[in-house]
Design an enzyme around this catalytic site. Structure first.
Site, short mmCIF file in Angstrom:
data_model
loop_
_atom_site.label_atom_id
_atom_site.label_comp_id
_atom_site.label_asym_id
_atom_site.label_seq_id
_atom_site.Cartn_x
_atom_site.Cartn_y
_atom_site.Cartn_z
N GLU A 93 6.11 -40.87 9.27
CA GLU A 93 6.77 -39.65 9.72
C GLU A 93 8.28 -39.92 9.76
O GLU A 93 8.73 -40.95 10.30
CB GLU A 93 6.19 -39.31 11.12
CG GLU A 93 6.39 -37.89 11.57
CD GLU A 93 7.77 -37.67 12.10
OE1 GLU A 93 8.39 -36.65 11.73
OE2 GLU A 93 8.26 -38.52 12.87
N LYS A 132 8.04 -19.72 11.20
CA LYS A 132 7.69 -18.95 12.40
C LYS A 132 8.61 -19.33 13.56
O LYS A 132 8.90 -20.51 13.75
CB LYS A 132 6.23 -19.21 12.80
CG LYS A 132 5.24 -18.62 11.82
CD LYS A 132 3.82 -18.83 12.30
CE LYS A 132 2.87 -18.26 11.27
NZ LYS A 132 1.54 -18.83 11.32
N GLU A 163 15.11 -41.27 1.08
CA GLU A 163 14.76 -39.86 0.93
C GLU A 163 13.63 -39.53 1.90
O GLU A 163 12.55 -40.13 1.86
CB GLU A 163 14.32 -39.52 -0.50
CG GLU A 163 14.09 -38.01 -0.63
CD GLU A 163 13.44 -37.56 -1.93
OE1 GLU A 163 13.17 -38.40 -2.80
OE2 GLU A 163 13.20 -36.34 -2.04
N ASP A 179 16.01 -24.07 0.34
CA ASP A 179 15.98 -22.69 -0.17
C ASP A 179 15.92 -21.71 1.00
O ASP A 179 15.92 -20.51 0.78
CB ASP A 179 14.72 -22.49 -1.03
CG ASP A 179 13.48 -22.68 -0.18
OD1 ASP A 179 13.23 -23.82 0.24
OD2 ASP A 179 12.78 -21.68 0.10
N ASP A 192 10.16 -28.89 4.80
CA ASP A 192 9.29 -27.79 5.25
C ASP A 192 10.12 -26.87 6.14
O ASP A 192 10.74 -27.32 7.12
CB ASP A 192 8.10 -28.35 6.05
CG ASP A 192 7.14 -29.14 5.15
OD1 ASP A 192 7.19 -28.95 3.92
OD2 ASP A 192 6.35 -29.94 5.68
#
Ligand SMILES: C[S@@+](CC[C@H](N)C(=O)[O-])C[C@H]1O[C@@H](n2cnc3c(N)ncnc32)[C@H](O)[C@@H]1O
Length: 206
Positions: free
Chosen positions: A91, A118, A39, A151, A114
């Site tokens: 990372e 922008k 994950e 989402d 995330d």
């Protein structure tokens, strides 16, 4: 196959023996005979711990870069006595691109990543990074799967375009309740706010 109950006690924290070469499967898995699931950005470990508790016959590795969230994931693993789950602080792009063993992962989960909303930041979305996409194709075993939930509609569109453009991946159906799949911490939050969760699933072609 060894039953997890009979494995030696391990720390919930996975520290790679070497950060600068590709790891061997047996260096990542306590029992290399068990399928490995990874994950990326595991947050507080809700999903990872839920899956590990439900599937003692599989191994789970969470990857998370924020120290506090690594700690929360460790506590869930330890309090659940989940000997088949560990978390690594790193990372995701580097882990997939260079560190994890090739053709060794049965499923990669990327859940509520995330969104980088922008316009000037869209290149930071994992699914828009060549290193990550190459890494995903590298670490998944033939027939292995990549599962994404978000989402964020623009993130979802980018993922469909990026994965759709690569010959290594074939999109699969993912009907509701197709299999056990715990709701993540962020997902619960978005659902409580009435947001729609988009999901997609791809298979690594043989
Ligand atoms: C929006 S949160 C979602 C957490 C969890 N998947 C959930 O759904 O509850 C995104 C998580 O991914 C982690 N993250 C973001 N980019 C990452 C990266 N490149 N490598 C590792 N972790 C990352 C963040 O620190 C954060 O914990």
């Amino acid at each position: 196959m060894i039953h997890p109950r009979n494995l030696p006690a391990m720390s919930a924290l996975f520290i790679p023996p070497d950060y600068f070469r590709e790891l061997r499967r047996e260096e990542v898995c306590a029992d290399p005979a068990r399928p490995l699931e990874v994950e990326l950005g595991c947050g507080d470990g809700t999903f990872l711990a839920g899956m590990a508790a439900r599937h003692p016959e599989r191994e789970f590795l969470g990857i998370e870069r924020m120290l506090g969230r690594v700690g929360k994931t460790m506590r869930k693993i330890e309090s659940g006595r989940l000997v088949n789950a560990r978390v690594m602080r790193l990372e995701s792009g580097y882990a997939a691109g260079w560190l994890l063993p090739a053709a060794a992962v049965a499923r990669v989960h990327l859940l509520c990543p995330d969104p980088w909303p922008k316009k000037r930041h869209t290149a930071r979305r994992l699914v828009n990074q060549e290193e990550f996409l190459n890494g995903l194709a590298r670490i998944l075993e033939p027939g292995g799967e990549f599962l994404l939930k978000t989402d964020d509609p623009p993130y979802f569109e980018d993922a469909l375009a990026s994965l759709g453009a690569r010959r290594e991946f074939e999109r699969l159906e993912w009907p509701e309740d197709a299999f056990f799949y715990p709701v993540t911490d962020f997902e619960s939050h978005w659902l409580a706010l009435g947001k729609e969760i988009h999901r997609a699933r791809w298979r690594r072609m043989r």
